[in-house]
Design a protein around this motif. Structure first.
Motif, PDB file in Angstrom:
ATOM      1  N   ALA A 158       0.819  -1.216   0.000  1.00  0.00           N
ATOM      2  CA  ALA A 158       0.000   0.000   0.000  1.00  0.00           C
ATOM      3  C   ALA A 158       0.852   1.265   0.000  1.00  0.00           C
ATOM      4  O   ALA A 158       0.473   2.275  -0.600  1.00  0.00           O
ATOM      5  N   TYR A 159       2.008   1.214   0.641  1.00  0.00           N
ATOM      6  CA  TYR A 159       2.853   2.403   0.753  1.00  0.00           C
ATOM      7  C   TYR A 159       3.446   2.820  -0.589  1.00  0.00           C
ATOM      8  O   TYR A 159       3.913   3.949  -0.750  1.00  0.00           O
ATOM      9  N   THR A 160       3.430   1.921  -1.577  1.00  0.00           N
ATOM     10  CA  THR A 160       3.945   2.288  -2.902  1.00  0.00           C
ATOM     11  C   THR A 160       2.936   3.106  -3.699  1.00  0.00           C
ATOM     12  O   THR A 160       3.310   3.773  -4.661  1.00  0.00           O
ATOM     13  N   ASN A 161       1.688   2.987  -3.357  1.00  0.00           N
ATOM     14  CA  ASN A 161       0.567   3.660  -4.020  1.00  0.00           C
ATOM     15  C   ASN A 161       0.251   3.141  -5.418  1.00  0.00           C
ATOM     16  O   ASN A 161      -0.913   3.152  -5.820  1.00  0.00           O
ATOM     17  N   VAL A 162       1.231   2.689  -6.172  1.00  0.00           N
ATOM     18  CA  VAL A 162       1.001   2.325  -7.580  1.00  0.00           C
ATOM     19  C   VAL A 162       1.335   0.874  -7.918  1.00  0.00           C
ATOM     20  O   VAL A 162       1.261   0.467  -9.078  1.00  0.00           O
ATOM     21  N   MET A 163       1.664   0.057  -6.912  1.00  0.00           N
ATOM     22  CA  MET A 163       2.038  -1.332  -7.177  1.00  0.00           C
ATOM     23  C   MET A 163       1.094  -2.343  -6.531  1.00  0.00           C
ATOM     24  O   MET A 163       1.306  -3.544  -6.651  1.00  0.00           O
ATOM     25  N   LEU A 164       0.055  -1.890  -5.859  1.00  0.00           N
ATOM     26  CA  LEU A 164      -0.754  -2.792  -5.046  1.00  0.00           C
ATOM     27  C   LEU A 164      -1.404  -3.898  -5.870  1.00  0.00           C
ATOM     28  O   LEU A 164      -2.045  -3.617  -6.880  1.00  0.00           O
ATOM     29  N   PRO A 188       4.169   5.211 -16.207  1.00  0.00           N
ATOM     30  CA  PRO A 188       3.367   4.175 -16.862  1.00  0.00           C
ATOM     31  C   PRO A 188       2.817   3.190 -15.831  1.00  0.00           C
ATOM     32  O   PRO A 188       3.473   2.887 -14.826  1.00  0.00           O
ATOM     33  N   PHE A 189       1.619   2.714 -16.095  1.00  0.00           N
ATOM     34  CA  PHE A 189       1.061   1.640 -15.276  1.00  0.00           C
ATOM     35  C   PHE A 189       1.677   0.320 -15.733  1.00  0.00           C
ATOM     36  O   PHE A 189       1.438  -0.143 -16.838  1.00  0.00           O
ATOM     37  N   TRP A 190       2.507  -0.243 -14.880  1.00  0.00           N
ATOM     38  CA  TRP A 190       2.960  -1.614 -15.077  1.00  0.00           C
ATOM     39  C   TRP A 190       2.614  -2.371 -13.810  1.00  0.00           C
ATOM     40  O   TRP A 190       2.554  -1.795 -12.723  1.00  0.00           O
ATOM     41  N   HIS A 191       2.347  -3.639 -13.931  1.00  0.00           N
ATOM     42  CA  HIS A 191       1.896  -4.384 -12.765  1.00  0.00           C
ATOM     43  C   HIS A 191       2.301  -5.834 -12.887  1.00  0.00           C
ATOM     44  O   HIS A 191       2.088  -6.459 -13.931  1.00  0.00           O
ATOM     45  N   ALA A 192       2.870  -6.377 -11.819  1.00  0.00           N
ATOM     46  CA  ALA A 192       3.341  -7.756 -11.836  1.00  0.00           C
ATOM     47  C   ALA A 192       2.210  -8.773 -11.695  1.00  0.00           C
ATOM     48  O   ALA A 192       2.439  -9.969 -11.867  1.00  0.00           O
ATOM     49  N   ALA A 193       0.995  -8.308 -11.378  1.00  0.00           N
ATOM     50  CA  ALA A 193      -0.119  -9.238 -11.204  1.00  0.00           C
ATOM     51  C   ALA A 193      -1.350  -8.841 -12.008  1.00  0.00           C
ATOM     52  O   ALA A 193      -1.931  -9.662 -12.704  1.00  0.00           O
ATOM     53  N   ASP A 194      -1.768  -7.592 -11.898  1.00  0.00           N
ATOM     54  CA  ASP A 194      -3.102  -7.185 -12.367  1.00  0.00           C
ATOM     55  C   ASP A 194      -3.071  -6.368 -13.648  1.00  0.00           C
ATOM     56  O   ASP A 194      -3.962  -5.545 -13.886  1.00  0.00           O
ATOM     57  N   ALA A 195      -2.094  -6.591 -14.511  1.00  0.00           N
ATOM     58  CA  ALA A 195      -1.942  -5.759 -15.707  1.00  0.00           C
ATOM     59  C   ALA A 195      -3.179  -5.782 -16.597  1.00  0.00           C
ATOM     60  O   ALA A 195      -3.481  -4.811 -17.283  1.00  0.00           O
TER      61      ALA A 195
END
Length: 597
Positions: A189-195, A386-393
């Motif tokens: 949560a503290y990253t704001n953009v990786m949750l 950019p929105f990148w995501h290791a799970a929810d892309a």
């Protein structure tokens, strides 16, 4: 997921009695044939890859053999090999294409080089076979992932809130990973953009499969068990709803064998905990509302009445509308809030028909449209990340697809459809922009202040420590390609989408099931090569049917370049080998999409 700073504890607690499955040794002459070790769908893209140290001879033939009879049933030419320069391995990867062979059965691929036979592992071909094998396996995995050991049930009946003497009943839910018996709505949560979305997403995923492919589930005998598992997830979400209207984010074990150490917490890096445990939209709250609203329409009671699921979803939504930004660490909306709130509003709109949910769904769908960069990726924040995501892309696209199931206004539909189309175009174009024989989905990210493209997420990121294999990302993007593609790029071939999207999805699923550079099937208990078994507390650990983290960029490369997969790494092997429920939850959506008629 495992956290740094506790390696010694992890080694003692989770990696005792590891049994390492032996990997197939390289074939003669250093040649390896990499295949989907589980199954190819009958009408799908069927590709194997020949991995070599040197280029293969031009025009080399391959044969497809029926393993029951030994007879050759198909033959063709191996495609020219490619090296992926950014991986830095020097290996050549030569595709073997046999997509137009559709007869059900068990087969293997054979090369004959200098009079020597080189065979692949056997694999099956069948109608919707990946789904028929995977869905029962996934249901079994989640059933055994339940946090229902005597120790957990006793401790979670009266679990303390961080910094308080107050206790709540948070029995139920699923252990997060094969090495982590904590329970998460989300973390980072503290990253704001990786949750990532965790237990609520898994619950919604199960509900989506139950509703999307009921005939298939009946056919394979999984409908009742998957329905029960989804309701089990909904019941945990209900217990996680505080009387004030917010959801509790995390039940954390502290990796302590004593179950009484468990607490309801907010979680920072290095396993530091706080009392910031109230979920914002991005922190699991939005997907929790969506799951409850959807399951409420089944008119099936679990530990709670069906009508209570809907009442709780409406109450939580009203609370999030008022307090979500207060709970979010930076107090600003970002792309994760948008797609999670869109999913929540869409499910409530569908369940109730109320105008207030219609209005919020339209706002969030428009927000996603406005976040599209010219290249086609989403902008995560208010500036240029950019929105990148290791799970929810793939979740932004899937949320828009669900919204469009209820949205009938032509103007709003046009905007949402254009968002889906541009996002899918981006995924196809960036994946093809460089040598990429496996069709691995590439992504855009900022590294050292500059936007660049790569295969794997950057290891130097907002978390300060978190990077891992991205099998959940692959599942979510495969699902998005099919669910979204059926709306904007319909086709008469596999999965009802144009061939490029069907191939994109097939490559991602095959990568998870063994057609990858490490010849590793990431679904434990299936295929020929699996990750080592991991033991965990209270009898938990690696489960049959669960999906492991997978392959990453090279350890030590901050930009995520290179390629890596380690089965032992002094306690850090979890980055590659640990099972995590989002991987399996998203794989469920990929194979669900592949089952659509």
């Amino acid at each position: 997921m495992m956290k740094p700073g506790i390696i010694a504890i992890l080694i003692l607690t989770f990696f005792s009695n590891i049994s390492i499955s032996s990997a197939q040794s390289a074939a003669p002459n250093g040649i390896q044939i990499l295949v989907n070790q589980v199954a190819y769908n009958q009408k799908s893209t069927k590709q194997a890859i020949v991995k070599t140290d040197q280029p293969l001879p031009d025009g080399l033939a391959f044969q497809l053999l029926d393993t029951a009879t030994g007879s050759v049933v198909y033959s063709g030419k191996v495609k020219a090999g490619e090296r992926v320069d950014s991986w830095g391995t020097g290996a050549y990867y030569s595709p073997v294409i046999f997509s137009d062979f559709t007869k059900n059965g068990t087969y293997k691929i054979r090369l004959v080089i200098n009079g020597q036979n080189i065979d692949s592992y056997p694999f099956q071909i069948g109608d919707a076979l990946i789904s028929k094998v995977s869905i029962p396996a996934i249901v079994n995995f989640f059933y055994h992932q339940r946090a229902n050991s005597p120790e957990e049930l006793k401790a979670d009946q009266n679990i303390r809130l961080h910094g308080s003497t107050r206790t709540v009943n948070l029995t139920g839910g699923w252990c997060d990973a094969s090495g982590d018996v904590s329970k998460y709505f989300s973390h980072l949560a503290y990253t704001n953009v990786m949750l990532p979305q965790q237990i609520p997403m898994v619950t919604w995923s199960m509900a989506n499969t139950v509703e999307t492919v009921p005939a298939l589930l009946d056919n394979i005998g999984s409908k009742q068990s998957l329905t029960a598992e989804a309701i089990y997830g909904a019941d945990y979400i209900m217990r996680s709803l505080d009387p004030d209207g917010y959801f509790y984010m995390t039940v954390f074990s502290y990796f302590d064998k004593n179950p009484s150490a468990r607490r309801v917490v907010g979680l920072l890096a290095d396993s530091k905990t706080t009392d910031d445990y109230q979920c914002a939209y991005r922190e699991g709250g939005g997907m929790a509302v969506a799951a409850l609203a959807r399951i409420s329409q089944w008119n099936i009671d679990g530990d709670f009445k069906s009508k209570d699921y809907l009442a709780a979803a409406e109450r939580a939504f009203a609370h999030l509308q008022k307090y979500s930004l207060q709970y979010a660490d930076d107090h600003k909306n970002n792309v994760i809030d948008d797609y999670c709130a869109l999913m929540a509003a869409s499910e409530l709109w569908k369940a109730t028909g109320k105008a207030l949910y219609q209005k919020e769904a339209r706002i969030r769908a428009e927000n996603l449209h406005k976040r599209l960069a010219p290249a086609g990726y989403f902008i995560a924040n208010d500036t240029n990340r950019p929105f990148w995501h290791a799970a929810d892309a793939g979740l932004p696209i899937i949320a828009l697809v669900r919204y469009l199931e209820v949205e009938k206004d032509p103007a709003f539909r046009k905007t949402a459809l254009s968002t889906i189309k541009k996002a899918l175009d981006y995924n196809l174009s960036i994946t093809k922009e460089t040598a990429n024989p496996f069709g691995y989905p590439r992504q855009s990210f900022i590294y050292k202040g500059k936007v660049q493209n790569g295969f794997f997420i950057p290891h130097d990121n907002e978390s300060g420590w978190w990077w891992q294999g991205e099998d959940a990302r692959l599942g979510s993007l495969a699902a998005a390609a099919i669910f979204g593609g059926r709306l904007v790029y319909p086709g008469n071939g596999a999965y009802g989408v144009k061939p490029e999207l069907a191939q994109f999805a097939d490559h991602l699923v095959s990568w998870v099931l063994g057609c990858n550079p490490y010849n590793m099937c990431m679904m434990y208990g299936y295929g020929q090569n699996n990750v080592p078994h991991m033991n965990s507390m209270y009898g938990h650990g690696t489960g049959k049917g669960g999906i492991s983290n997978g392959i990453t960029g090279k350890d030590g490369k901050g930009d995520g370049s290179g390629i890596d997969f380690k089965m032992t790494d002094n306690g850090n092997e979890w980055r590659w080998t640990e099972q995590w429920i989002p991987h399996t939850g998203w794989f469920l959506q990929a194979v669900t999409a592949m089952s659509l008629k």
